[in-house]
Design an enzyme around this catalytic site. Structure first.
Site, PDB file in Angstrom:
ATOM      1  N   SER A  45       0.712  -1.382   0.273  1.00  0.00           N
ATOM      2  CA  SER A  45       0.106   0.210   0.070  1.00  0.00           C
ATOM      3  C   SER A  45       0.846   1.613   0.230  1.00  0.00           C
ATOM      4  O   SER A  45       0.529   1.909  -0.536  1.00  0.00           O
ATOM      5  CB  SER A  45      -1.046  -0.106   1.289  1.00  0.00           C
ATOM      6  OG  SER A  45      -2.019  -1.645   1.264  1.00  0.00           O
ATOM      7  N   GLY A  50      -0.784   8.185  -6.626  1.00  0.00           N
ATOM      8  CA  GLY A  50      -1.738   8.958  -7.023  1.00  0.00           C
ATOM      9  C   GLY A  50      -2.830   9.388  -5.804  1.00  0.00           C
ATOM     10  O   GLY A  50      -3.353  10.679  -6.025  1.00  0.00           O
ATOM     11  N   HIS A 258      -1.820  -1.424 -16.178  1.00  0.00           N
ATOM     12  CA  HIS A 258      -2.327  -0.224 -15.924  1.00  0.00           C
ATOM     13  C   HIS A 258      -0.939   0.451 -17.630  1.00  0.00           C
ATOM     14  O   HIS A 258      -0.366  -0.156 -17.782  1.00  0.00           O
ATOM     15  CB  HIS A 258      -0.593   0.395 -14.850  1.00  0.00           C
ATOM     16  CG  HIS A 258      -1.063   2.169 -14.465  1.00  0.00           C
ATOM     17  ND1 HIS A 258      -1.178   2.622 -14.930  1.00  0.00           N
ATOM     18  CD2 HIS A 258      -1.696   1.893 -13.394  1.00  0.00           C
ATOM     19  CE1 HIS A 258      -1.273   3.872 -14.444  1.00  0.00           C
ATOM     20  NE2 HIS A 258      -1.748   3.570 -13.009  1.00  0.00           N
ATOM     21  N   ARG A 274      -1.179  11.552 -15.872  1.00  0.00           N
ATOM     22  CA  ARG A 274      -2.568  11.764 -17.498  1.00  0.00           C
ATOM     23  C   ARG A 274      -3.929  12.681 -17.021  1.00  0.00           C
ATOM     24  O   ARG A 274      -3.915  13.582 -17.390  1.00  0.00           O
ATOM     25  CB  ARG A 274      -2.780  10.628 -17.449  1.00  0.00           C
ATOM     26  CG  ARG A 274      -2.426  10.140 -18.968  1.00  0.00           C
ATOM     27  CD  ARG A 274      -2.508   8.488 -19.286  1.00  0.00           C
ATOM     28  NE  ARG A 274      -2.423   7.735 -17.834  1.00  0.00           N
ATOM     29  CZ  ARG A 274      -3.613   6.923 -17.382  1.00  0.00           C
ATOM     30  NH1 ARG A 274      -4.377   7.119 -18.193  1.00  0.00           N
ATOM     31  NH2 ARG A 274      -3.525   6.210 -16.561  1.00  0.00           N
TER      32      ARG A 274
HETATM   33  C1  LIG Z   1       2.403   1.198  -7.841  1.00  0.00           C
HETATM   34  C2  LIG Z   1       1.479   1.032  -7.241  1.00  0.00           C
HETATM   35  C3  LIG Z   1       0.350   2.165  -7.621  1.00  0.00           C
HETATM   36  C4  LIG Z   1      -0.887   2.145  -6.933  1.00  0.00           C
HETATM   37  N1  LIG Z   1      -1.478   3.521  -6.577  1.00  0.00           N
HETATM   38  C5  LIG Z   1      -2.892   3.125  -6.390  1.00  0.00           C
HETATM   39  C6  LIG Z   1      -2.960   4.698  -6.191  1.00  0.00           C
HETATM   40  O1  LIG Z   1      -2.832   5.556  -6.728  1.00  0.00           O
HETATM   41  N2  LIG Z   1      -4.355   4.842  -5.803  1.00  0.00           N
HETATM   42  C7  LIG Z   1      -4.959   3.535  -5.691  1.00  0.00           C
HETATM   43  O2  LIG Z   1      -6.776   3.349  -5.361  1.00  0.00           O
HETATM   44  N3  LIG Z   1      -4.848   2.423  -5.659  1.00  0.00           N
HETATM   45  C8  LIG Z   1      -2.958   2.057  -6.199  1.00  0.00           C
HETATM   46  N4  LIG Z   1      -2.422   1.019  -6.294  1.00  0.00           N
HETATM   47  C9  LIG Z   1      -3.537  -0.272  -5.500  1.00  0.00           C
HETATM   48  C10 LIG Z   1      -3.441   0.037  -4.288  1.00  0.00           C
HETATM   49  O3  LIG Z   1      -2.005   0.257  -3.760  1.00  0.00           O
HETATM   50  C11 LIG Z   1      -3.040  -1.897  -3.661  1.00  0.00           C
HETATM   51  O4  LIG Z   1      -4.239  -2.650  -4.114  1.00  0.00           O
HETATM   52  C12 LIG Z   1      -3.714  -1.204  -2.296  1.00  0.00           C
HETATM   53  O5  LIG Z   1      -2.506  -0.491  -1.298  1.00  0.00           O
HETATM   54  C13 LIG Z   1      -3.827  -2.985  -1.439  1.00  0.00           C
HETATM   55  O6  LIG Z   1      -3.933  -2.809  -0.131  1.00  0.00           O
HETATM   56  P1  LIG Z   1      -4.178  -4.594   0.481  1.00  0.00           P
HETATM   57  O7  LIG Z   1      -4.034  -3.861   2.100  1.00  0.00           O
HETATM   58  O8  LIG Z   1      -5.042  -5.008   0.139  1.00  0.00           O
HETATM   59  O9  LIG Z   1      -2.551  -5.478   0.336  1.00  0.00           O
HETATM   60  P2  LIG Z   1      -1.404  -4.322   0.812  1.00  0.00           P
HETATM   61  O10 LIG Z   1      -0.679  -3.290   0.846  1.00  0.00           O
HETATM   62  O11 LIG Z   1      -0.503  -4.710  -0.462  1.00  0.00           O
HETATM   63  O12 LIG Z   1      -0.741  -5.858   2.383  1.00  0.00           O
HETATM   64  C14 LIG Z   1      -0.417  -7.181   2.000  1.00  0.00           C
HETATM   65  C15 LIG Z   1       0.163  -7.490   2.923  1.00  0.00           C
HETATM   66  O13 LIG Z   1      -0.468  -9.080   2.935  1.00  0.00           O
HETATM   67  C16 LIG Z   1       1.185  -8.763   3.643  1.00  0.00           C
HETATM   68  N5  LIG Z   1       0.808 -10.517   2.870  1.00  0.00           N
HETATM   69  C17 LIG Z   1       1.237 -11.259   1.747  1.00  0.00           C
HETATM   70  N6  LIG Z   1       1.533 -12.476   2.021  1.00  0.00           N
HETATM   71  C18 LIG Z   1       0.845 -12.929   2.805  1.00  0.00           C
HETATM   72  C19 LIG Z   1       1.123 -14.337   4.007  1.00  0.00           C
HETATM   73  N7  LIG Z   1       1.467 -15.465   2.884  1.00  0.00           N
HETATM   74  N8  LIG Z   1       1.389 -14.525   5.067  1.00  0.00           N
HETATM   75  C20 LIG Z   1       1.401 -13.669   5.921  1.00  0.00           C
HETATM   76  N9  LIG Z   1       1.257 -12.054   5.282  1.00  0.00           N
HETATM   77  C21 LIG Z   1       1.144 -12.073   4.188  1.00  0.00           C
HETATM   78  C22 LIG Z   1       1.525  -8.343   3.094  1.00  0.00           C
HETATM   79  O14 LIG Z   1       3.465  -8.668   3.950  1.00  0.00           O
HETATM   80  C23 LIG Z   1       1.066  -7.010   3.766  1.00  0.00           C
HETATM   81  O15 LIG Z   1       1.663  -6.800   5.407  1.00  0.00           O
HETATM   82  C24 LIG Z   1      -1.332   1.277  -6.608  1.00  0.00           C
HETATM   83  C25 LIG Z   1      -0.317   0.209  -6.908  1.00  0.00           C
HETATM   84  C26 LIG Z   1       0.581  -0.603  -7.570  1.00  0.00           C
HETATM   85  C27 LIG Z   1       1.245  -1.825  -6.977  1.00  0.00           C
END
Ligand SMILES: Cc1cc2nc3c(=O)[nH]c(=O)nc-3n(C[C@H](O)[C@H](O)[C@H](O)COP(=O)(O)OP(=O)(O)OC[C@H]3O[C@@H](n4cnc5c(N)ncnc54)[C@H](O)[C@@H]3O)c2cc1C
Length: 615
Positions: A45, A50, A258, A274
């Site tokens: 995250s 953006g 993307h 953009r």
């Molecule tokens: C480069 C990039 C830029 C982005 N920019 C934007 C944006 O501007 N706006 C927007 O809306 N979205 C954006 N996104 C998408 C968004 O950031 C993600 O979809 C979102 O942050 C995911 O959050 P999450 O909490 O679901 O997972 P994550 O933040 O990926 O967290 C996953 C967690 O799970 C843990 N984990 C994983 N597997 C295991 C396991 N087997 N056992 C224990 N722990 C585990 C990891 O260590 C981590 O703590 C972007 C994505 C990327 C790749």
């Protein structure tokens, strides 16, 4: 010997979604533990640049915005693949979480009163922010939206929000156990009871017993070779759910590319480029998007822009390079002040990784795997199908407000909105008499023994297959056969190839021999599950004979609402060579009936059988 840790709520993941769920549980007085492969603040995250969508309607270009308009944008963006009840819940809650985050300390960019220039499609316009709105949370333009509603902190939004969330989690007594990885769920066929976890420092297995388990482990982009995702985005959360044989994954074939991954490192430069007025140029330095998409140009939804870029490169108008063809993203006209303040990370990425200065030079970009719309299928409360006591939230889940294409800025918002809503439902679940259940140690020991046997087999079994080679083969297969444009032959070949790779994962051998902090062993444990996820994507894509959102079939170019207004559910029965696919209605309620998105073109086969051409 192994340690047993008891908790009320176990969140597998300490990103935005996992921590937000845990905060809700901790505030209600429950013990909440988050597991994470890396320290919480390094979760993926943090890489989001953006912004986050919420219909605040504060800034001049957002005037008149409301959850209804956000809802319409989200449903159109999803190409009618989303669950509209969930999208509605999301759009109504997003403004609340945005204000809550401000209260917790997120330093949102704010409105400055007065006249100000902005760019749209390379052209300069001016807008006037009202004096009475000065100091309110402002927003920027993003793709697929009728109003400016993407709230941001320069281009470090995810970083600012995750750090704030982690502070709040600490303050509320949430425990984060980092450098731990869940490798299997513990369950009795009906009820989830926690997870078998591997300590990445010592290599030891741990048993976490929980009254409620939440998977918030992020996306699975790393099954592709070219991805903007962090190296830890291997789909561990989806894999352990699939391995139960009971919990289905929803719409795994819905994978977003993307438009602006930089070439060759695949790092993302934000859609904010953009949104703030950047343009896409071809090898002749000509802007091509308006010819394909007169209404929205560069600001059509991501699936559309990625397809148009690929079409344009296929016509030979890409820029040749040692790393394959690419296009240019041009933000030079935004000027030094704008770039070095609101797009500062973009500037640093270009300087540090490409040796390009975006103030004076265009940025080489091409579409790159980015977001997993598919994931653990849940109901609107975030409860996983197939096992009680198991929930999912964030990118790991298919809650399903994204359908076949998620809008930029809707994912960060989803993590926090879902975290709040699902967290509330977890609390209700625990208070509703579900906290007491019969737990048998023999059950946990069965799962523990299976995982220990896998480790022993990898370390001592003498297998011959090299994990890095198999991973590369899987990633290449996904890029070649299951990318932006798909067809029957490419998908059938990909499925066959992935089945071969899957069979070979049974014979993996390690080159290293330690069982402690050993990354080769970590990948070896994960790889078979990654290939199964890849098969869910490829087989789901093969069987879905239509084009919808990011799923573009060259041989079935129409969106087919007559036969395919459904969500794919993939389960994996033990010893199968392929997932079992079932289908359910895309949405129980259609507040907005299927129609034209207003961009993207193509044909629609409507439910009443008529084929129509849309703009
Ligand atoms: C480069 C990039 C830029 C982005 N920019 C934007 C944006 O501007 N706006 C927007 O809306 N979205 C954006 N996104 C998408 C968004 O950031 C993600 O979809 C979102 O942050 C995911 O959050 P999450 O909490 O679901 O997972 P994550 O933040 O990926 O967290 C996953 C967690 O799970 C843990 N984990 C994983 N597997 C295991 C396991 N087997 N056992 C224990 N722990 C585990 C990891 O260590 C981590 O703590 C972007 C994505 C990327 C790749």
């Amino acid at each position: 010997m192994y340690d047993i840790i008891h908790t009320d709520v176990l969140c597998i993941g300490a990103g935005l979604a996992g921590e937000r769920v845990a905060i809700e549980a901790a505030e209600a007085g429950f013990r909440a533990i988050c597991l994470s492969i890396v320290p919480a603040r390094r979760s993926h995250s943090a890489a989001a640049q953006g912004g986050m969508q919420a219909a605040l309607g504060n800034c001049a270009m957002g005037e008149g915005d409301c959850p209804d308009v956000h809802f319409a944008d989200t449903v159109k963006g999803s190409d009618w693949g989303c669950d509209q009840e969930v999208a509605r819940l999301f759009c109504e809650t997003a403004p609340i979480v945005m204000r809550e985050l401000a209260y917790w300390g997120v330093p949102w960019n704010r409105i400055v009163a007065g006249k100000d220039d902005y760019f749209q499609g390379g052209k300069k316009f001016s807008k006037t922010e009202k004096r009475e709105n000065a100091g309110l949370i402002t927003a920027r333009n993003f793709g697929g939206t009728a109003k400016w509603r993407t709230c941001y902190t320069s281009d470090g939004t995810g970083h600012a929000v995750l750090f704030t969330m982690d502070n709040r989690a600490m303050h509320k007594g949430v425990e984060v156990h980092d450098r731990t990885e869940a490798i299997a769920l513990i369950h009795d066929g009906e009820r989830c009871k926690g997870a078998i976890v591997r300590c990445l420092r010592t290599g030891k297995l741990l048993v976490y017993l929980a009254k409620a388990t939440v998977i918030a482990a992020g996306g699975f982009g790393r099954i592709y070779r070219e991805s903007t995702n962090a190296v830890i985005c291997e789909g561990g959360g989806q894999s352990i759910a699939l391995d139960t044989g009971l919990v289905p994954l929803g719409n795994m074939e819905a994978v977003q590319f993307h438009p602006t991954g930089v070439v060759p490192s695949n790092i993302l430069v934000t859609e904010g480029c953009r949104g703030d007025g950047g343009t896409l140029l071809d090898r002749n330095m000509e802007r091509f998007m308006p010819a394909y998409e007169p209404a929205k140009a560069e600001l059509a939804s991501r699936d559309v822009v990625s397809r148009r870029m690929t079409e344009h490169m296929r016509k030979g108008l890409g820029v040749p390079s040692d790393y394959g063809d690419h296009l240019w993203l041009d933000i030079r006209h935004l000027g030094e002040h704008h770039i070095s303040t609101k797009l500062r990370e973009v500037q640093e990425i270009c300087n540090n990784f490409l040796g390009v200065d975006p103030i004076t030079q265009p940025i080489p970009v091409r579409p790159t795997q980015h977001y997993s719309m598919g994931g653990i299928r849940t109901d609107k409360d975030g409860a996983a199908y197939g096992l009680s006591g198991l929930f999912a939230a964030g990118e790991a889940a298919c809650w399903d407000m994204h359908g076949f294409n998620r809008l930029g800025g809707n994912s960060l918002s989803e993590t926090v909105v879902a975290g709040k809503i699902v967290g509330g439902k977890v609390v209700e679940f625990l208070r509703g008499g579900n906290a007491d259940y019969a737990f048998s140690m023999a059950e946990a020991e069965g799962f523990l023994a299976t995982q220990q046997a896998r480790i022993d087999q990898l370390v001592k079994g003498g297998g011959r297959e090299n994990i890095y080679e198999l991973r590369r083969m899987m990633q290449d297969t996904m890029m070649e056969g299951v990318g932006i444009f798909r067809n029957e032959e490419g998908l059938s070949n990909a499925v066959k190839k992935l089945q071969e790779i899957h069979a070979r994962t049974a014979n993996i051998g390690l080159r290293s021999d330690g069982i402690g902090a050993n990354d080769e062993l970590r990948l070896a444990l994960n790889l078979p599950g990654m290939v199964r996820l890849a098969l869910c994507v490829a087989y789901g894509a093969l069987e879905r004979r239509e084009s919808r959102g990011s799923h573009a079939r060259e041989d079935y170019p129409a969106r087919n609402d007559r036969d395919w207004l459904v969500r794919t559910l993939a389960t994996w029965k033990s010893d199968s060579a392929l997932p079992t696919l079932d289908y359910e209605a895309a949405s129980r309620v259609f507040e907005i009936p299927p129609g034209d998105r207003g961009y993207g073109g193509g044909k629609i086969i409507s439910a009443d059988d008529k084929e129509t051409q849309h703009a």
